[in-house]
Design a protein around this motif. Structure first.
Motif, PDB file in Angstrom:
ATOM      1  N   VAL A 174      92.747  44.274 -10.145  1.00  0.00           N
ATOM      2  CA  VAL A 174      91.778  45.249  -9.638  1.00  0.00           C
ATOM      3  C   VAL A 174      90.585  45.320 -10.579  1.00  0.00           C
ATOM      4  O   VAL A 174      90.744  45.494 -11.780  1.00  0.00           O
ATOM      5  N   VAL A 175      89.411  45.127 -10.012  1.00  0.00           N
ATOM      6  CA  VAL A 175      88.171  45.237 -10.781  1.00  0.00           C
ATOM      7  C   VAL A 175      87.514  46.560 -10.408  1.00  0.00           C
ATOM      8  O   VAL A 175      87.267  46.833  -9.235  1.00  0.00           O
ATOM      9  N   ALA A 176      87.247  47.382 -11.409  1.00  0.00           N
ATOM     10  CA  ALA A 176      86.637  48.685 -11.151  1.00  0.00           C
ATOM     11  C   ALA A 176      85.197  48.503 -10.687  1.00  0.00           C
ATOM     12  O   ALA A 176      84.409  47.810 -11.328  1.00  0.00           O
ATOM     13  N   VAL A 177      84.863  49.124  -9.529  1.00  0.00           N
ATOM     14  CA  VAL A 177      83.509  49.091  -8.990  1.00  0.00           C
ATOM     15  C   VAL A 177      82.997  50.524  -8.959  1.00  0.00           C
ATOM     16  O   VAL A 177      83.656  51.413  -8.421  1.00  0.00           O
ATOM     17  N   LYS A 178      81.833  50.746  -9.550  1.00  0.00           N
ATOM     18  CA  LYS A 178      81.294  52.095  -9.612  1.00  0.00           C
ATOM     19  C   LYS A 178      80.854  52.528  -8.224  1.00  0.00           C
ATOM     20  O   LYS A 178      79.980  51.912  -7.617  1.00  0.00           O
ATOM     21  N   PRO A 179      81.454  53.592  -7.684  1.00  0.00           N
ATOM     22  CA  PRO A 179      81.081  54.035  -6.328  1.00  0.00           C
ATOM     23  C   PRO A 179      79.727  54.744  -6.348  1.00  0.00           C
ATOM     24  O   PRO A 179      79.337  55.341  -7.356  1.00  0.00           O
ATOM     25  N   SER A 180      79.029  54.670  -5.242  1.00  0.00           N
ATOM     26  CA  SER A 180      77.734  55.332  -5.121  1.00  0.00           C
ATOM     27  C   SER A 180      77.938  56.836  -4.936  1.00  0.00           C
ATOM     28  O   SER A 180      79.027  57.302  -4.565  1.00  0.00           O
ATOM     29  N   ALA A 181      76.885  57.596  -5.163  1.00  0.00           N
ATOM     30  CA  ALA A 181      76.956  59.056  -4.994  1.00  0.00           C
ATOM     31  C   ALA A 181      77.295  59.450  -3.552  1.00  0.00           C
ATOM     32  O   ALA A 181      78.159  60.316  -3.333  1.00  0.00           O
ATOM     33  N   PRO A 182      76.667  58.839  -2.531  1.00  0.00           N
ATOM     34  CA  PRO A 182      77.047  59.197  -1.149  1.00  0.00           C
ATOM     35  C   PRO A 182      78.504  58.892  -0.842  1.00  0.00           C
ATOM     36  O   PRO A 182      79.159  59.643  -0.109  1.00  0.00           O
ATOM     37  N   LEU A 183      79.035  57.792  -1.405  1.00  0.00           N
ATOM     38  CA  LEU A 183      80.435  57.456  -1.165  1.00  0.00           C
ATOM     39  C   LEU A 183      81.355  58.484  -1.824  1.00  0.00           C
ATOM     40  O   LEU A 183      82.351  58.918  -1.229  1.00  0.00           O
ATOM     41  N   ILE A 184      81.031  58.894  -3.046  1.00  0.00           N
ATOM     42  CA  ILE A 184      81.836  59.914  -3.728  1.00  0.00           C
ATOM     43  C   ILE A 184      81.831  61.212  -2.921  1.00  0.00           C
ATOM     44  O   ILE A 184      82.871  61.847  -2.708  1.00  0.00           O
ATOM     45  N   THR A 185      80.662  61.603  -2.437  1.00  0.00           N
ATOM     46  CA  THR A 185      80.552  62.831  -1.640  1.00  0.00           C
ATOM     47  C   THR A 185      81.404  62.746  -0.385  1.00  0.00           C
ATOM     48  O   THR A 185      82.125  63.697  -0.030  1.00  0.00           O
ATOM     49  N   ALA A 186      81.346  61.598   0.306  1.00  0.00           N
ATOM     50  CA  ALA A 186      82.128  61.414   1.541  1.00  0.00           C
ATOM     51  C   ALA A 186      83.624  61.469   1.269  1.00  0.00           C
ATOM     52  O   ALA A 186      84.381  62.108   2.011  1.00  0.00           O
ATOM     53  N   VAL A 187      84.068  60.822   0.192  1.00  0.00           N
ATOM     54  CA  VAL A 187      85.498  60.805  -0.133  1.00  0.00           C
ATOM     55  C   VAL A 187      85.993  62.204  -0.503  1.00  0.00           C
ATOM     56  O   VAL A 187      87.016  62.675   0.004  1.00  0.00           O
ATOM     57  N   ASP A 238      73.619  64.075  -9.108  1.00  0.00           N
ATOM     58  CA  ASP A 238      73.487  64.173  -7.656  1.00  0.00           C
ATOM     59  C   ASP A 238      74.025  65.520  -7.167  1.00  0.00           C
ATOM     60  O   ASP A 238      75.204  65.830  -7.357  1.00  0.00           O
ATOM     61  N   ARG A 239      73.154  66.311  -6.528  1.00  0.00           N
ATOM     62  CA  ARG A 239      73.551  67.653  -6.109  1.00  0.00           C
ATOM     63  C   ARG A 239      74.649  67.645  -5.045  1.00  0.00           C
ATOM     64  O   ARG A 239      75.603  68.441  -5.140  1.00  0.00           O
ATOM     65  N   PRO A 240      74.601  66.817  -3.989  1.00  0.00           N
ATOM     66  CA  PRO A 240      75.696  66.796  -3.010  1.00  0.00           C
ATOM     67  C   PRO A 240      77.053  66.479  -3.646  1.00  0.00           C
ATOM     68  O   PRO A 240      78.080  67.004  -3.201  1.00  0.00           O
ATOM     69  N   VAL A 241      77.066  65.629  -4.678  1.00  0.00           N
ATOM     70  CA  VAL A 241      78.318  65.330  -5.376  1.00  0.00           C
ATOM     71  C   VAL A 241      78.849  66.586  -6.053  1.00  0.00           C
ATOM     72  O   VAL A 241      80.037  66.919  -5.961  1.00  0.00           O
ATOM     73  N   ARG A 242      77.963  67.324  -6.739  1.00  0.00           N
ATOM     74  CA  ARG A 242      78.392  68.548  -7.421  1.00  0.00           C
ATOM     75  C   ARG A 242      78.923  69.581  -6.431  1.00  0.00           C
ATOM     76  O   ARG A 242      79.933  70.243  -6.691  1.00  0.00           O
ATOM     77  N   ILE A 243      78.227  69.723  -5.304  1.00  0.00           N
ATOM     78  CA  ILE A 243      78.644  70.716  -4.304  1.00  0.00           C
ATOM     79  C   ILE A 243      80.000  70.346  -3.705  1.00  0.00           C
ATOM     80  O   ILE A 243      80.883  71.197  -3.552  1.00  0.00           O
ATOM     81  N   ALA A 244      80.193  69.060  -3.362  1.00  0.00           N
ATOM     82  CA  ALA A 244      81.479  68.618  -2.801  1.00  0.00           C
ATOM     83  C   ALA A 244      82.609  68.847  -3.800  1.00  0.00           C
ATOM     84  O   ALA A 244      83.701  69.307  -3.431  1.00  0.00           O
ATOM     85  N   ALA A 245      82.362  68.553  -5.075  1.00  0.00           N
ATOM     86  CA  ALA A 245      83.382  68.751  -6.110  1.00  0.00           C
ATOM     87  C   ALA A 245      83.702  70.232  -6.281  1.00  0.00           C
ATOM     88  O   ALA A 245      84.872  70.617  -6.441  1.00  0.00           O
ATOM     89  N   GLY A 246      82.665  71.083  -6.257  1.00  0.00           N
ATOM     90  CA  GLY A 246      82.883  72.522  -6.388  1.00  0.00           C
ATOM     91  C   GLY A 246      83.743  73.089  -5.276  1.00  0.00           C
ATOM     92  O   GLY A 246      84.649  73.896  -5.510  1.00  0.00           O
TER      93      GLY A 246
END
Length: 450
Positions: A195-208, A244-252
């Protein structure tokens, strides 16, 4: 402290409408209007849907995309029960065929539309055997596609599809946890030799994170693995520091649900001395102490986000939404107050009183786009989810809701129906006046006789 004004509360809790959703377009349909005796308006989409279903066999990708677009619009804007009764299995397997084709034949757009159509089909059939069949038939193709990561541009729509089919068709807690684990691995994979670690994009993190917390909000008894929960909370805490603000909001929001369902408290034990505790109880207590420390860190982070100053190029509306949301989260963490919000659905009011319900509402609102209100008014599954009963849930067999155009046609002062009614009333008025004149004339004759 627990009372906030409703304007800030609603802005913080409810996501704004997503006009970019593929489901927000108005439906294409053929309207047949017939007026005989009782005015009756009949909208028949079955013929168009049949044509679209046939077009999914076409070799040309753009033809399949147009067909799927029509299906998505139709299922978003109306409850297609009649079509589903006849073509449920065919539609499901044609959409799955588009997903299984993968990157070789199907475009990212086709896969997004096909997965969206499967999600809409699942919401249409509601809980039952059909939803279970959708889950069983779709789970492995979605799992294979998400774990292969062959094309990350196709992933967000598949995440939503997996979340929806699990939400409706998952039979037990184990199935929900399997889906949550698949979602989590997309952005936080278990690293191994291949497995090779691939840095996910901010929109992908928010969606997940949004899909993961959506499923988390439905759980009651989760497996208590302290290490997993420590890792999850630590990762979500790290997302609160992202730019990224959407990432912070989704995490919160995800953290709010974790603490609302009492993950940390489930590790707490009875107050005993160390000598009276078993090794398992000691480990459990250590986990509880560590999780409490993580919660303290998260509280400090959300406090900072609730008063964050705007930077250059920062949209004031987005910043205010973030501040309001994190103020609500702070009050919940520190005082246990859950925000209560009210949302208008037609002429009715939908009440939301927990973070879990808010997560579900926002996820489904985003997924259904412009069709959300229609589904809340007519989709009994969603009404049961939110304990929402419209005042006119059941219409008479011969009665249906009229559109604004129909109201103008049949209920305006210039309509044929109202003109006839006016003529009848005028006729009755003249007859009444005639009877009254006759009565007065007879009285005058009698008076003259005396």
């Amino acid at each position: 402290m627990g009372k906030r004004n409703s304007q800030r509360k609603n802005a913080a809790m409810l996501d704004s409408d997503d006009d970019s959703s593929v489901s927000s377009s108005s439906s294409s349909r053929t309207d047949h209007v017939s007026v005989s005796g009782k005015e009756e308006v009949h909208f028949d989409q079955d013929a168009l849907l049949d044509q679209a279903l046939d077009a999914l066999d076409e070799k040309r990708g753009t033809t399949r995309e147009r067909a799927l677009s029509l299906i998505v619009r139709a299922f978003s804007s109306n409850m297609q029960h009649q079509f589903v009764d006849k073509k449920f299995a065919t539609l499901l397997h044609q959409c799955l065929a588009s997903i299984k084709k993968g990157s070789k034949k199907a475009s990212a757009k086709e896969i997004a539309l096909a997965s969206h159509a499967i999600g809409l089909l699942t919401l249409t059939v509601g809980c039952g055997d059909n939803a279970c069949e959708i889950f069983k038939e779709s789970f492995h193709p979605l799992d294979e596609f998400l774990t292969s990561k062959s094309d990350l541009t196709k992933v967000p729509s598949l995440l939503e599809c997996l979340a929806i089919i699990t939400f409706v068709g998952g039979n037990d807690q184990e199935e929900t946890e399997r889906s949550m684990d698949i979602l989590w691995q997309v952005i936080h994979p278990r690293l191994g030799s291949n497995v090779v670690a691939v840095k996910p994009s901010a929109p992908l993190i928010t969606a997940v994170v949004s899909a993961w917390s959506f499923l988390l909000s439905t759980t009651s008894e989760l497996k208590l693995n302290s290490k997993n929960w420590q890792n999850s909370i630590s990762y979500l805490s790290s997302l609160l520091d992202k730019e990224d603000r959407p990432v912070r909001i989704a995490a919160g929001k995800a953290l709010a649900v974790i603490f609302e369902i009492g993950i940390i408290e489930k590790f707490s034990g009875d107050s005993k001395g160390a000598r009276d505790m078993t090794q398992e109880e000691i480990n459990r207590q250590e986990s509880y102490t560590h999780l409490q420390g993580l919660k303290g860190k998260v509280i400090n982070q959300v406090k900072n986000l609730s008063v964050e100053a705007g930077g250059k190029g920062c949209a004031k509306k987005d910043l205010n939404s973030q501040r309001n949301l994190f103020r609500d989260i702070v009050e919940f963490f520190e005082y246990g107050y859950s925000s209560e919000i009210s949302m208008k659905i037609g002429g009715d009011s939908l009440q939301i009183s927990s973070w879990s319900q808010m997560i579900q509402l926002n996820f489904l609102k985003h997924f259904l786009g412009g069709g959300f209100i229609k589904h809340m008014q007519e989709n009994e599954f969603l009404q049961d989810v939110f304990n929402f009963t419209p005042k006119r849930r059941y219409l008479d067999n011969n009665e249906r809701r009229m559109s604004s155009g129909e109201k103008r046609m049949f209920k305006s002062p210039n309509s044929v129906q109202n003109k006839a009614r006016t003529q009848l009333l005028n006729k009755q008025r003249l007859l009444s006046e005639g009877r009254n004149l006759g009565h007065y004339a007879a009285n005058m004759v009698d008076d003259e006789a005396f």
